[in-house]
Each structure stands twice: as C-alpha cells, then as structure tokens.
Write an enzyme that holds these catalytic residues in place. Structure first.
Site: not given
Length: 338
Positions: A258, A118, A288
């Site tokens: 994020h 990520c 996500n």
C-alpha cells in the site's frame, strides 16, 4: 481449512486515474509549505484528484472494464461484484450496484460494498477466495476505488497532502489447471485504535428529540500514531505471511505494498532485505490512493516492465488503513493478468 477447495486464478487486473494532476508546488498556493517539505516527509511529489462531478464510481467503472477485458470474462458471466472504498460517494446504492448497472449486467447477481479503508482490496480478495473455494461462485469482480480528496479538510496540511484518487480492479475466477494464484492470505483488525484514522458522516437528529453533536465529515488522521503502529506490526506480519505460503523472503519476486508513506515501505523493505528493484512504488506520482494503491501499482508495474509476469513469479500484496485494518497476500503473477 476447506477440504477439496476450488483453487483461485487471478484472471485480470486494471486501474484508472483522474486526469487532473496537483503537484506539491501547486499546494503552495493554499498552504505555507514547499515541495521539499512534503517530499522529504512522505515521498510524494504529486497526486491525481477528481475534478467537477467525477467520482469514485466513474473511476471504479473504468478500472473494472479494463480488468474484465484482460480476463476475457464477459460482464454477464460474473457471479458477484465486491467494491471496496474508504468513503464512497453514496452509502447506498453501493458502488458495486452502480458498477453492475454501468456494465450492463442483465442478471440479478449480488453486489455489495465493504469498508476496510486502505486494506479493502485484500479484504475483498479474502471474501472472494472463500466464495470460489467453496464452489458458491466462479467469477468475481473486486473493485477498489476512492475519491478521498473530496473529504479532505483543505485547511489541514498534515492530512490533505497525503491523498490522491484512483481505482483498481481485479477479476478472480476458479482455476482450471489446479494451480492456486493465492498462495497465502490473511486479514486482521484492531478496533481499539480506530480513532487513529476516522471520518464521520454528517447528519442530524429528529427535531422532536435532543440534538446530536455536529460533525464535519472530513477525514481525520493522527499520522504519528499510524506511522508508529504500522512500522511496528507490518514487517513481522509480512514475514508470517511468507512463512504461511511455505516460502522464504528471497523466494518472492516483488513486494507491492500500500502506497501510504515511503518511510513505511522502506521499513518493510529493510526487514525483508529487498533491493529497490523488488519493491514496487508509485507514491511519488499518485500519493495515497487508499484501497486502489496496490492494484494500481501492480498493473502500472507490468505496463512499465518493472514487474515481470509468469507462473513462477510471485508478489506480496499488503495494505493497512483505518479501522485499524491490515492484510496481506502472496500471489502468483500469471501472464496476461495486466
């Protein structure tokens, strides 16, 4: 420190999402769960998932086309393509090579993937910045794209509810006006806690040797340990990045983090004493989306008017993920990038 380095301009940002929406209520068909249970723990209401043969390459190609259109740079003017993905559809050819082909690029420019989960966009920005600063390359395309839903254990409620699929792309080029759009950037890793999030590849040994352990190929995550680690390290880390840029927290217009967990985002927000208007989130609708989450949030924020552009506008971009890896950048948000 590079002397007389070439400054970097963020020329274009684009994003792409699958059309298929899966809500928390939809997930009650396969789990003993509820919308309230998922939303209260994660901030997620729904997510977009690939369907059929759609994959991260398709999403990344679409995002790349949009970013290039915003930049005004022809694909054949690119010098390098970097793709960041947590779990690419193929280990090789690289996603970057697939995108090079689909863009119809006629020159044999280098194209490679990097794996920082990520944090992939920030890692890609750091690599691209080095190439541009040194004058090696001028125009670089970064594509952050993932279809993590394909690698979920859909009997594991604790992990599979978190992820959505998507792609974001960013075009970096040499700045011609002397202004650098990357005011500060940093990337880090701590491999000693890599077991917090991992995904094995599936394979087998030659039948002439001792067999290896069978692996399932699913994404595995210790959510509690990830949460504790990130909440501890991320807020002071963001403060360091702001200081490195010669700024104070109140000088930065937006925090674009994020989109992993709403509670983690809120912990950083509280540390910086930012109002809700300064913090850009879309986790409620997309979950996500791994490395793609930051460029998706940026580009969509501009579309919705929650992010204002201009040479005087700045944002904190930050990511964290498997590795463990993390990174952050303070960037200038020029008109026309999204």
């Amino acid at each position: 420190m590079i002397n007389n380095c070439v400054p970097v301009r963020i020329a274009g940002v684009g994003y792409s999402l699958p059309e298929t929406v899966v809500t928390n209520d939809d997930l009650t068909k396969i789990y003993d769960t509820s919308d309230e249970w998922i939303y209260s723990r994660t901030g997620i209401k729904e997510r977009r998932l690939v369907s059929g043969e759609e994959d991260a390459i398709d999403l990344g190609f679409d995002a790349a086309k949009k970013a290039l259109a915003k930049s005004g740079i022809d694909p054949n003017e690119l010098d390098l393509i970097i793709a960041a993905s947590s779990a690419p559809p193929q280990l090789y050819p690289a996603i970057a090579c697939h995108i090079q082909s689909r863009l119809g690029i006629e020159t044999d420019i280098p194209a490679f993937d990097l794996t920082a989960a990520c944090s992939g966009l920030i890692y890609g920005m750091q690599v691209a910045k080095g190439f541009i600063n040194s004058g090696i390359y001028k125009n670089i395309l970064i594509v952050a794209t993932d279809n993590n839903s394909r690698y979920m254990d859909w009997s594991d409620r604790s992990t599979s509810i978190l992820f959505g699929d998507g792609a974001g792309a960013m075009v970096l080029t040499a700045s011609e006006d002397g202004l650098d759009d990357i005011l500060s950037i940093d990337i880090k890793a701590k491999g000693s806690i890599g077991e917090f999030i991992y995904k094995d590849n599936v394979g087998q040994n030659c039948p002439l040797v001792e067999p290896c352990k069978e692996r399932d190929g699913f994404v595995h995550m210790n959510g509690k340990e990830v949460y504790k680690f990130v909440v501890k390290i991320l807020p002071p880390y963001i403060e360091e990045i702001i200081e490195k840029a010669g700024l104070k927290a109140e000088d930065v217009d937006y925090l674009i983090p994020h989109q992993a967990n709403l509670r983690i985002i809120q912990a950083v927000q509280e540390r910086l004493e930012y109002s809700d208007e300064k913090v850009i989130t879309n986790i409620k609708y997309y979950g996500n989306t791994s490395a793609a989450s930051v460029p998706i949030a940026l580009a969509e924020g501009v579309e919705k008017g929650t992010v204002k552009l201009g040479k005087d506008k700045t944002a904190i971009l930050c990511g964290f993920g498997a590795g463990m890896t993390w990174g952050a950048a303070i960037v200038r948000l020029r008109d026309g990038i999204c």
